[in-house]
Design an enzyme around this catalytic site. Structure first.
Site, PDB file in Angstrom:
ATOM      1  N   HIS A   1       0.937  -1.209  -0.019  1.00 36.23           N
ATOM      2  CA  HIS A   1      -0.085  -0.023   0.072  1.00 36.23           C
ATOM      3  C   HIS A   1       0.827   1.353   0.024  1.00 36.23           C
ATOM      4  O   HIS A   1       1.593   1.209  -1.036  1.00 36.23           O
ATOM      5  CB  HIS A   1      -1.059  -0.052   1.146  1.00 36.23           C
ATOM      6  CG  HIS A   1      -1.833   0.873   1.432  1.00 36.23           C
ATOM      7  ND1 HIS A   1      -2.319   1.566   0.296  1.00 36.23           N
ATOM      8  CD2 HIS A   1      -3.075   1.079   2.362  1.00 36.23           C
ATOM      9  CE1 HIS A   1      -3.627   2.459   0.593  1.00 36.23           C
ATOM     10  NE2 HIS A   1      -4.000   1.993   1.817  1.00 36.23           N
TER      11      HIS A   1
ATOM     12  N   HIS B   1      -2.339  -2.252  -9.641  1.00 34.07           N
ATOM     13  CA  HIS B   1      -3.528  -1.743  -8.939  1.00 34.07           C
ATOM     14  C   HIS B   1      -4.642  -2.443  -8.897  1.00 34.07           C
ATOM     15  O   HIS B   1      -4.982  -3.013  -9.764  1.00 34.07           O
ATOM     16  CB  HIS B   1      -3.798  -0.099  -9.251  1.00 34.07           C
ATOM     17  CG  HIS B   1      -4.179   0.666  -8.226  1.00 34.07           C
ATOM     18  ND1 HIS B   1      -5.501   0.534  -7.743  1.00 34.07           N
ATOM     19  CD2 HIS B   1      -3.669   1.529  -7.211  1.00 34.07           C
ATOM     20  CE1 HIS B   1      -5.847   1.379  -6.819  1.00 34.07           C
ATOM     21  NE2 HIS B   1      -4.716   2.022  -6.433  1.00 34.07           N
TER      22      HIS B   1
ATOM     23  N   ASP C   1       2.628   5.688  -6.585  1.00 33.08           N
ATOM     24  CA  ASP C   1       3.929   5.568  -6.030  1.00 33.08           C
ATOM     25  C   ASP C   1       5.320   5.381  -6.815  1.00 33.08           C
ATOM     26  O   ASP C   1       6.427   5.609  -6.467  1.00 33.08           O
ATOM     27  CB  ASP C   1       3.949   4.207  -5.253  1.00 33.08           C
ATOM     28  CG  ASP C   1       3.009   4.486  -3.810  1.00 33.08           C
ATOM     29  OD1 ASP C   1       2.986   5.601  -3.396  1.00 33.08           O
ATOM     30  OD2 ASP C   1       2.365   3.621  -3.332  1.00 33.08           O
TER      31      ASP C   1
HETATM   32  N1  CMC Z   1       4.824  -6.522 -10.380  1.00 30.49           N
HETATM   33  C1  CMC Z   1       4.984  -8.088 -10.832  1.00 30.49           C
HETATM   34  N2  CMC Z   1       3.522  -8.542 -10.982  1.00 30.49           N
HETATM   35  C2  CMC Z   1       2.593  -8.061 -10.502  1.00 30.49           C
HETATM   36  C3  CMC Z   1       2.720  -6.735  -9.851  1.00 30.49           C
HETATM   37  C4  CMC Z   1       3.902  -6.111  -9.684  1.00 30.49           C
HETATM   38  N3  CMC Z   1       4.006  -4.798  -9.278  1.00 30.49           N
HETATM   39  N4  CMC Z   1       1.396  -6.505  -9.303  1.00 30.49           N
HETATM   40  C5  CMC Z   1       0.633  -7.764  -9.648  1.00 30.49           C
HETATM   41  N5  CMC Z   1       1.259  -8.426 -10.359  1.00 30.49           N
HETATM   42  C6  CMC Z   1       0.905  -9.726 -10.778  1.00 30.49           C
HETATM   43  C7  CMC Z   1       0.661 -10.606  -9.785  1.00 30.49           C
HETATM   44  O1  CMC Z   1       1.605 -11.485  -9.668  1.00 30.49           O
HETATM   45  C8  CMC Z   1      -0.451 -11.678 -10.195  1.00 30.49           C
HETATM   46  O2  CMC Z   1       0.094 -12.400 -11.590  1.00 30.49           O
HETATM   47  P1  CMC Z   1      -0.489 -14.018 -11.538  1.00 30.49           P
HETATM   48  O3  CMC Z   1      -2.159 -13.654 -11.967  1.00 30.49           O
HETATM   49  O4  CMC Z   1       0.451 -14.560 -12.585  1.00 30.49           O
HETATM   50  O5  CMC Z   1      -0.557 -14.345 -10.377  1.00 30.49           O
HETATM   51  C9  CMC Z   1      -1.283 -10.461 -11.332  1.00 30.49           C
HETATM   52  O6  CMC Z   1      -0.541  -9.477 -11.619  1.00 30.49           O
HETATM   53  C10 CMC Z   1      -2.481  -9.874 -10.382  1.00 30.49           C
HETATM   54  O7  CMC Z   1      -1.984  -9.449  -9.198  1.00 30.49           O
HETATM   55  P2  CMC Z   1      -2.817  -9.306  -7.565  1.00 30.49           P
HETATM   56  O8  CMC Z   1      -1.850  -9.725  -6.665  1.00 30.49           O
HETATM   57  O9  CMC Z   1      -3.859 -10.366  -7.792  1.00 30.49           O
HETATM   58  O10 CMC Z   1      -3.512  -8.087  -7.920  1.00 30.49           O
HETATM   59  P3  CMC Z   1      -4.142  -7.104  -6.812  1.00 30.49           P
HETATM   60  O11 CMC Z   1      -5.146  -6.333  -7.233  1.00 30.49           O
HETATM   61  O12 CMC Z   1      -4.289  -7.971  -5.611  1.00 30.49           O
HETATM   62  O13 CMC Z   1      -2.905  -6.195  -6.243  1.00 30.49           O
HETATM   63  C11 CMC Z   1      -1.301  -4.514  -5.893  1.00 30.49           C
HETATM   64  C12 CMC Z   1      -2.596  -4.829  -6.222  1.00 30.49           C
HETATM   65  C13 CMC Z   1      -1.234  -3.052  -5.676  1.00 30.49           C
HETATM   66  C14 CMC Z   1      -1.241  -4.723  -4.267  1.00 30.49           C
HETATM   67  C15 CMC Z   1      -0.135  -5.142  -6.962  1.00 30.49           C
HETATM   68  O14 CMC Z   1      -0.270  -4.619  -7.822  1.00 30.49           O
HETATM   69  C16 CMC Z   1       1.341  -5.024  -6.169  1.00 30.49           C
HETATM   70  O15 CMC Z   1       1.660  -5.708  -5.286  1.00 30.49           O
HETATM   71  N6  CMC Z   1       1.835  -3.819  -6.572  1.00 30.49           N
HETATM   72  C17 CMC Z   1       3.020  -3.485  -5.971  1.00 30.49           C
HETATM   73  C18 CMC Z   1       3.195  -2.955  -4.934  1.00 30.49           C
HETATM   74  C19 CMC Z   1       2.649  -1.340  -5.316  1.00 30.49           C
HETATM   75  O16 CMC Z   1       3.114  -0.744  -6.117  1.00 30.49           O
HETATM   76  N7  CMC Z   1       1.697  -0.626  -4.338  1.00 30.49           N
HETATM   77  C20 CMC Z   1       1.195   0.711  -4.443  1.00 30.49           C
HETATM   78  C21 CMC Z   1      -0.409   0.623  -4.929  1.00 30.49           C
HETATM   79  S1  CMC Z   1      -0.982   2.027  -5.432  1.00 30.49           S
HETATM   80  C22 CMC Z   1      -0.990   3.026  -3.982  1.00 30.49           C
HETATM   81  C23 CMC Z   1      -1.531   2.481  -2.795  1.00 30.49           C
HETATM   82  O17 CMC Z   1      -2.402   1.904  -2.671  1.00 30.49           O
HETATM   83  O18 CMC Z   1      -0.908   2.787  -1.812  1.00 30.49           O
END
Ligand code: CMC
Length: 428
Positions: free
Chosen positions: A268, A307, A363
């Site tokens: 987050h 996201h 971010d």
């Molecule tokens: N790098 C590589 N792969 C990713 C990433 C990433 N940053 N984000 C998602 N994926 C992949 C993930 O591995 C999954 O792949 P698969 O279907 O093969 O298993 C697919 O994309 C879907 O990911 P998810 O985890 O189901 O998606 P989510 O909606 O649960 O997670 C998230 C959203 C923001 C937690 C995630 O994209 C992430 O961890 N991003 C990196 C951390 C980040 O930048 N966070 C800041 C978010 S914006 C500001 C805030 O909220 O504070």
């Protein structure tokens, strides 16, 4: 024209049910009538991580994740970022309308005159180790404010709610800046009422021996825009935490502390700090392909990408990326920018990211600017928490006024053992 209902046929019993559909949503409680027999509890919906569950109606923030649209109270984020001051945007998010000049002046006056924190708070901050993470200090100090304002517990007293709103908005920059000064062992710099909200924050962070701190107007405006972009983002993890804690009628200080704790996580608000560490580790543009391979093998996430809601470019990331160059004209270019720009370009061309609709989020570029402004990496998430406090408080106020809301209490599907009987220790 069909009816706004679903007909659900329960193949277990052959019975059919008509369930209303409003705003493309069905009420989970309408499923409860679907039973196999009278003793049956009824059907629930199962939604770990709330991926498809609306927990509230809200008038604050609108996001269209597919199109990359973000609006505060109906106004496009681009227009607010370009035209509003931080406190004007905060007023809009909190109270629903842009302030008139008179309302604005009173609001600025009120906030400016609540920026001091109790002197005992200083002793509290002094108790932290010199290397305590500023986010940990921020969370604990905001929670401790609750002990100074016991009337904050009266969450249905409108006067108290207004007062705690002003106090929270006014004091979080002071708490944040004092946490930073403590980590450097520097004397605290007290609020200066001649400065703007953002200018005063810079004064509390960076004033050294000069008699009067004069913020650079471009830096002040850059920080103001960054903060405007971070004010609210509807029902994200920390905002949901704020609402859940608030739903138990806890006071807003402990609720904000809980929300800030959620924000501190690397998935987050903690991501901005991780982005900078990642860029530093990548080190140079040549190392990007190898790093992307590493990410694509699933060993690590590309921080600042992806996201839950945006499946398109995060509009906040676009605004930040565009004004980064303006900031660097004053601060000198942050070498991390070249790595970030190239990383973004290459990632967007990779099938892994395209297939999963992963784009830069807010971010990805914010940390690079914070660093250029002289803000240390450990402070990045605190920089997010200051403006998000406005969003948390706005959502908390909306929740308290919503007659449909009750104490938050999800259900579970019990997967543990059936009834069994106690075995004395020697017989186990
Ligand atoms: N790098 C590589 N792969 C990713 C990433 C990433 N940053 N984000 C998602 N994926 C992949 C993930 O591995 C999954 O792949 P698969 O279907 O093969 O298993 C697919 O994309 C879907 O990911 P998810 O985890 O189901 O998606 P989510 O909606 O649960 O997670 C998230 C959203 C923001 C937690 C995630 O994209 C992430 O961890 N991003 C990196 C951390 C980040 O930048 N966070 C800041 C978010 S914006 C500001 C805030 O909220 O504070």
């Amino acid at each position: 024209m069909g009816k706004d209902t679903f007909t659900i046929i329960d193949n277990r019993t052959g019975k059919s049910y008509e369930i209303p559909v409003t705003d493309d949503t069905i009420r989970a409680m309408d499923l409860r009538q679907i039973k196999v027999n009278e003793d049956d509890f009824g059907v629930m919906s199962y939604d770990p991580a709330f991926k498809n569950t609306a927990s509230t109606r809200s008038k604050i923030t609108f996001i269209d994740g597919a199109k990359g649209i973000l609006r505060y109270r109906g106004y496009p984020i681009e227009e607010i970022a370009e035209n509003a001051t931080y406190l004007e945007a905060a007023y809009l998010v909190l109270f629903g309308e842009l302030p008139t000049r008179e309302q604005y002046e009173k609001w600025v006056y009120d906030i400016t005159h609540h920026t001091m924190i109790h002197e005992n708070m200083r002793q509290f901050l002094d108790g932290f180790r010199y290397d305590a993470h500023p986010m940990g200090m921020f969370i604990s100090t905001v929670a401790a404010e609750s002990t100074f304002y016991p009337e904050a517990k009266n969450v249905f007293d409108p006067e108290s709610v207004e007062l705690q709103t002003r106090r929270l908005v006014a004091k979080v920059p002071t708490i944040a800046a004092f946490s930073y000064r403590h980590s450097l062992g520097l004397r605290y710099s007290y609020p200066d009422n001649d400065l703007s909200y953002v200018g005063n924050f810079l004064n509390m962070m960076f004033k050294m021996t000069e008699l009067k701190y004069k913020p650079n107007p471009i830096i002040e405006r850059a920080l103001e825009i960054l903060w405007i972009l971070h004010i609210d983002h509807e029902q994200n993890c920390s905002t949901t935490t704020m609402r859940v804690i608030g739903s138990a009628q806890a006071d807003p200080y402990v609720a904000v502390a809980g929300a800030a704790a959620a924000l501190s996580g690397p998935l987050h608000g903690g991501a901005n700090e991780r982005v900078l560490r990642m860029l530093k580790r990548i080190g140079s543009v040549e190392n990007i392909p190898e790093y992307l391979k590493y990410v694509e093998s699933g060993k690590e996430r590309l921080m600042g990408f992806g996201h839950r809601v945006y499946k398109n470019y995060d509009p906040r990331a676009r605004i930040i990326k565009n004004f980064a160059h303006e900031v660097f004209k004053v601060t000198g270019k942050n070498p991390m920018l070249d790595i970030a720009l190239e990383l973004e370009k290459r990632a967007l061309n990779e099938e892994y990211f395209a297939k999963r609709k992963l784009y830069p989020n807010v971010d990805f570029y914010s940390g690079i600017i914070y660093q250029a402004l002289g803000i240390p990496t450990e402070m990045f998430t605190v920089m997010f928490a200051i403006p998000r406090t406005v969003g948390w408080v706005a959502q908390w106020r909306e929740m308290l006024a919503d007659p449909e809301q009750k104490i938050a209490r999800p259900r579970q599907i019990y997967d543990g053992p059936g009834e069994r009987h106690f075995v004395p220790m020697d017989e186990r």
